[in-house]
Write a protein that holds these residues in place. Structure first.
Motif, PDB file in Angstrom:
ATOM      1  N   PHE A  54       0.838  -1.196   0.000  1.00  0.00           N
ATOM      2  CA  PHE A  54       0.000   0.000   0.000  1.00  0.00           C
ATOM      3  C   PHE A  54       0.877   1.252   0.000  1.00  0.00           C
ATOM      4  O   PHE A  54       0.582   2.236  -0.671  1.00  0.00           O
ATOM      5  CB  PHE A  54      -0.958   0.023   1.198  1.00  0.00           C
ATOM      6  N   TYR A  84       2.051   1.909  -3.462  1.00  0.00           N
ATOM      7  CA  TYR A  84       0.946   2.497  -4.246  1.00  0.00           C
ATOM      8  C   TYR A  84       0.756   3.968  -3.866  1.00  0.00           C
ATOM      9  O   TYR A  84       0.637   4.839  -4.726  1.00  0.00           O
ATOM     10  CB  TYR A  84      -0.324   1.684  -3.975  1.00  0.00           C
ATOM     11  N   ASN A  85       0.758   4.212  -2.563  1.00  0.00           N
ATOM     12  CA  ASN A  85       0.546   5.568  -2.058  1.00  0.00           C
ATOM     13  C   ASN A  85       1.620   6.527  -2.579  1.00  0.00           C
ATOM     14  O   ASN A  85       1.320   7.582  -3.123  1.00  0.00           O
ATOM     15  CB  ASN A  85       0.549   5.530  -0.525  1.00  0.00           C
ATOM     16  N   TYR A 134       1.437   6.449  -6.814  1.00  0.00           N
ATOM     17  CA  TYR A 134       0.253   6.954  -7.517  1.00  0.00           C
ATOM     18  C   TYR A 134      -0.411   8.146  -6.833  1.00  0.00           C
ATOM     19  O   TYR A 134      -0.908   9.037  -7.504  1.00  0.00           O
ATOM     20  CB  TYR A 134      -0.770   5.835  -7.698  1.00  0.00           C
ATOM     21  N   LEU A 135      -0.455   8.154  -5.509  1.00  0.00           N
ATOM     22  CA  LEU A 135      -1.133   9.257  -4.843  1.00  0.00           C
ATOM     23  C   LEU A 135      -0.204  10.449  -4.656  1.00  0.00           C
ATOM     24  O   LEU A 135      -0.569  11.581  -4.936  1.00  0.00           O
ATOM     25  CB  LEU A 135      -1.711   8.815  -3.496  1.00  0.00           C
TER      26      LEU A 135
END
Lengths: 433, 295
Positions: B253, B256-257, B260-261
Motif C-alpha cells: 500500500f 501504491y501511495n 500513484y497518490l
C-alpha cells in the motif's frame, strides 16, 4: 515434415504477441490527418464510457467530419497515466479531464495544456458563476473549462426531526445554520433516540468535504501558494476539533465507509447528511420525508461551500486544436451540449440555461422537499463557493489531508496529528519540487 | 551423412522448441523483465512535481527511504504482520486438513464450506468484512450476545492490523488446506498400519508420522503464503488506507501511495526494489529449510 509446418505457426503466434504488445502505446486513429478531411479526437477521461457518450453523440451529429474517441482510464491511475503519456510526447491525446485543485497548475508547468483564453469571455457569459471559469486559470491563462459543478447542502429527515422535537433548518440560502446549531440539533436527536445516526457526511475524511469547514472557521485552505501546510492554526483547529468531537460524542459513526452514507440517509437511519446535489436523487429513491437547507458555517465565520468537479482541457500537443476547442465549446458554452454532458452522470451543469433546466427537473422530482434547491445552489455557487487551491504540491497535499482527517475521525488528537501532517506533507512537497 | 542429418534434425528441434516457447518467453520478458528493469532504473531518478522533469539522482531515493521514519514504520508493520499471519495460516490450515481427513459425517460438505471463501475475490472479502466489523456491525452484535463490550476493530490503531489478518486468514485457509490434504494423501497407509500394530495412539502417530511427512507441503504453503501476504493490497486500500495512524500501512500500500497518490515515482520504485530484495532473501531462507528436509 510435421515440425516444419509447426515452425511458421509458432513463429506467427510469437509475432502476434509482439504486434499486440506494440499496439499498447498508441490510441489515436487519425484517418485523414486533419487537413479538411476526417478528424478523430481522443478524449481522455476517468469515467465509464457511457458518461460522455451522449455529448459525443450530439457533437458528432453536428460535426459529421469529426469523430470523438474516448480513452477511459481508471480514476486511481488517471493522473499517473496522463503524466506518463503526455511526458512521453502526448501522442494520441487531444482533450483530457483535469481534476479540481492543483492539476491545471501541475500540467501547465509541465507544458501539457493548451492556452484556451480565447474561450474565456464566452465561457464566463455562459457560466452560472464567473469563479467556476477563473478557478481554472494559471498565470492569466485559461487552461480548462468545467462542464460540471457541485455544491454542498444540509439534507434533513423531517420525520426524525419531528420525533426529536427539533425545528428544521431554514431553506433561505442567505440564512444557513451554524455548525454549532447543527451539533445541538444532532444532540437532541441522539437524546431522543430518534435516529441511529444523528449526522452523516457524504464523503468522510475527504478534503473536498472538509475544506469548507476549515475555510469557514477562518483557517483558509490549509496550504498556501508556497506549499506551506497549516492545519495547526486556530481556524483549522476549530474545524478539526469539531469534527473530532462528532465521533467522540457518538453523533457521527466511525468505521462506516463512504459508499454507505447515502443509503443510510435514504433508509431513514440518519437525521442529517451533508451532501452534494446528487443527494436529492439518493433521498428520493428511499421514499423518506426530507428537506434541503444550505450547508452550515461556523458561528462568527464566513459561509463557505465546497464546489467544482472535473474540467476539460486541451492537450498542447494536439494536432487538432480547433476541432478540440469546438468540442470543448460544445460541452460547456453550448447549452444543449452542456446539458448532454451532465445527463448520464446526473450532475449539475455549469451553463446557465442547462443549469435552469436541471434545477427545474430536480425541483419537480420531490415536490416541497426540494422547492428551495435551485435557489440555494445558485446562491452558494455565486456567493460562497470555495475552490480547491491551485498550488504546486496539491497532489501530495490532498491525500495527506485525507489521512489526517481519517486519523482524527478514529480518535487521534487534532492538535498533535495536525502538527504531524503539517511537517510530513510539507516535507514531501519540498522533496518533489 | 547420417551424422549430418542427425545434426540438422537436432537443430530443427531446437528451433521448434524456441519457436514454441517464444510466446511465453516474450510475455515473460515484456511483463516481468522489462518492468523490473524499468523499476530499477526509475529508482535512481528524481521526478520534479513542479516541472515533471526527470533526472538521475544516484542513490538519493534509497538514502531517503532508509532514513525515513515513515518507511521504518512500514517495514516494522509489514514484518510483524507477516511474522504473525503466515505461521498462523500454516498451523490453522494444517489443523483443518487433519480434522477434515478424519472419518466425519458430511466431510465433503465441511471441506467445501472451508474452501468457498478462497473462491471469493479479495475486494469482495474486504467489503463483506468491513460491514461485519463496523462498530455497529455483526461481529459486535455477536460479542454483545455473549456479554462482551463492543470493539473498535478497523477504527483502532491497535486492532486494525489484527482485523485485516483475520479476514485474510478467513479467505486463505481453505485454499492452503487443499495443499496439506494433498500431502496427507501421499503418506502411505502402511506406515499407519505398522504404527497401529506397534500400539501407537492418535497423538503418537500425528507427531511421529503425519507431521514429519507433512513438512514439505507445509514448507511450500509457508513460502507461497509469505509471498502472497507481502503483496497484500486490496483490504488495506479498501478498508483502512494504511490507517489509523499508519498501523496498517503495509509495504504494497505504501508503494501504491507513494507512486500513484503522492506522485513520488522514484521513491516508489526504490521501495519496489527493496521489496523484491526482501522477498528474495526470505524465500531463499525458506527454500533452504525445504532443501534440508529433502536431505
Amino acid at each position: 515434415m510435421g515440425t516444419i509446418r509447426i515452425l511458421p505457426f509458432a513463429a506467427a503466434i510469437g509475432a502476434g504477441v509482439l504486434a499486440l504488445a506494440g499496439c499498447g502505446g498508441s490510441s489515436t486513429d487519425d484517418s485523414g490527418g486533419g487537413d479538411g478531411g476526417e478528424i478523430t479526437l481522443t478524449f481522455a477521461n476517468a469515467d465509464p464510457a457511457e458518461t460522455w457518450a451522449r455529448v459525443i453523440e450530439g457533437f458528432e451529429e453536428l460535426h459529421p467530419d469529426i469523430t470523438v474517441k474516448q480513452l477511459n482510464i481508471p480514476y486511481a491511475q488517471y493522473t499517473s497515466t496522463i503524466n506518463q503519456r503526455m511526458g512521453a510526447g502526448g501522442d494520441g491525446i487531444d482533450l483530457m479531464v483535469v481534476d479540481a485543485g492543483g492539476a491545471a497548475l501541475d500540467w501547465n508547468n509541465r507544458g501539457f495544456l493548451a492556452d484556451i483564453s480565447d474561450l474565456r469571455e464566452d465561457a464566463i457569459a455562459a457560466a452560472v458563476s464567473e469563479s467556476m471559469v477563473t478557478a481554472r486559470e494559471v498565470d492569466g491563462k485559461l487552461l480548462a473549462l468545467a462542464p460540471w459543478t457541485t455544491s454542498q447542502f444540509l439534507y434533513y429527515n423531517t420525520d426524525v426531526l419531528a420525533a426529536a422535537g427539533v425545528e428544521p433548518p431554514s431553506g433561505d440560502p442567505a440564512a444557513p445554520w451554524t455548525y454549532e446549531q447543527l451539533t445541538e440539533a444532532a444532540r437532541a436527536v441522539q437524546s431522543a433516540g430518534a435516529a441511529e445516526y444523528p449526522l452523516l457526511f457524504d464523503q468522510w475524511d475527504t478534503y473536498y468535504q472538509l475544506q469548507m469547514m476549515g475555510v469557514s472557521a477562518g483557517g483558509g485552505d490549509g496550504i498556501d501558494a508556497d506549499g506551506v501546510v497549516d492545519f495547526s492554526g486556530d481556524g483549522w483547529q476549530r474545524a478539526l476539533t469539531w469534527y473530532y468531537g462528532l465521533f467522540e460524542d457518538g453523533l457521527s459513526p466511525r468505521g462506516i465507509t463512504n459508499d454507505k452514507n447515502g443509503a443510510l440517509f435514504q433508509e431513514g437511519k440518519a437525521a442529517f447528511i451533508i451532501s452534494g446535489p446528487w443527494g436529492v436523487s439518493v433521498a428520493n429513491a428511499g421514499g423518506i420525508n426530507y428537506g434541503v437547507a444550505p450547508a452550515p458555517y461556523f458561528e462568527g465565520g464566513e459561509p463557505a461551500t465546497s464546489t467544482d468537479s472535473w474540467a476539460v482541457g486541451i492537450s498542447s500537443k494536439s494536432e487538432h486544436l480547433e476541432a478540440a476547442k469546438e468540442f470543448l465549446r460544445y460541452m460547456t458554452i453550448d447549452p444543449t451540449g452542456n446539458a448532454q454532458s451532465a445527463e448520464v452522470a446526473g450532475i449539475t451543469p455549469t451553463n446557465t440555461e442547462a443549469f435552469a433546466t436541471y434545477v427545474e427537473g430536480v425541483e419537480a422530482s420531490a415536490g416541497a422537499a426540494t422547492a428551495g434547491f435551485g435557489a440555494i445552489l445558485q446562491y452558494q455557487l455565486e456567493n460562497n463557493a470555495v475552490h480547491r487551491p491551485a498550488v504546486v504540491g496539491y497532489s501530495v497535499f490532498e491525500p495527506g489531508a485525507g489521512q489526517l482527517f481519517s486519523d482524527i475521525r478514529n480518535g487521534a488528537d487534532p492538535a498533535e496529528r495536525a502538527a504531524q501532517a503539517d511537517e510530513e506533507i510539507g516535507a514531501q512537497i519540498e522533496r518533489l519540487r | 551423412m547420417y551424422r549430418a542429418t542427425a545434426t540438422r534434425r537436432k537443430a530443427r528441434s531446437t528451433l521448434v522448441a524456441v519457436a514454441m516457447l517464444s510466446p511465453a518467453l516474450i510475455a515473460l520478458v515484456l511483463m516481468r523483465v522489462v518492468p523490473m528493469i524499468s523499476a530499477v532504473s526509475q529508482s535512481f531518478r528524481h521526478v520534479s512535481l513542479a516541472t515533471g522533469a526527470s533526472e538521475f539522482d544516484g542513490l538519493a531515493n534509497y538514502t531517503y527511504l532508509l532514513t525515513d521514519p515513515g518507511f521504518h514504520s512500514v517495514l516494522v508493520v509489514t514484518l510483524v504482520f507477516n511474522l504473525v499471519l503466515n505461521p498462523a495460516i500454516v498451523v490453522l490450515s494444517t489443523a483443518l486438513a487433519l480434522i477434515t481427513a478424519q472419518r466425519l459425517p458430511l466431510v465433503g460438505l465441511w471441506r467445501s464450506m472451508i474452501f468457498v471463501p478462497a473462491a471469493v475475490p479479495g475486494a469482495v472479502v474486504a467489503l463483506i468484512w468491513s460491514t461485519a466489523l463496523q462498530p455497529d456491525g455483526l461481529v459486535n452484535a455477536l460479542l454483545a450476545v455473549v456479554g462482551l463490550p463492543p470493539q473498535p476493530f478497523l477504527t483502532s490503531a491497535s486492532q486494525a492490523a489484527f482485523s485485516i489478518g483475520i479476514m485474510v486468514t478467513w479467505g486463505a485457509l481453505g485454499y492452503w488446506m487443499i495443499f496439506v490434504i494433498a500431502g496427507l494423501k501421499d503418506i502411505p497407509d502402511a506406515l499407519y498400519e505398522a504404527a497401529a500394530i506397534d500400539g501407537a495412539g492418535w497423538w503418537r502417530r500425528l507427531f511421529s508420522i503425519t507431521l514429519p511427512l507433512l513438512k514439505r507441503p507445509m514448507a511450500f504453503v509457508l513460502i507461497a503464503c509469505t509471498v502472497g501476504s507481502f503483496l497484500l493490497f486490496a483490504p488495506v486500500q479498501i478498508l483502512t488506507k494504511g490507517g489509523p495512524n499508519g498501523s496498517t500501512n503495509l509495504i504494497m500500500f505504501d508503494i501504491y501511495n507513494r507512486t500513484y497518490l503522492l506522485g513520488d515515482v522514484g521513491v516508489g520504485q526504490a521501495e519496489v526494489v527493496i521489496l523484491m530484495l526482501l522477498l528474495a532473501v526470505i524465500v531463499a531462507v525458506q527454500f533452504r529449510l525445504l532443501r534440508e528436509d529433502r536431505s
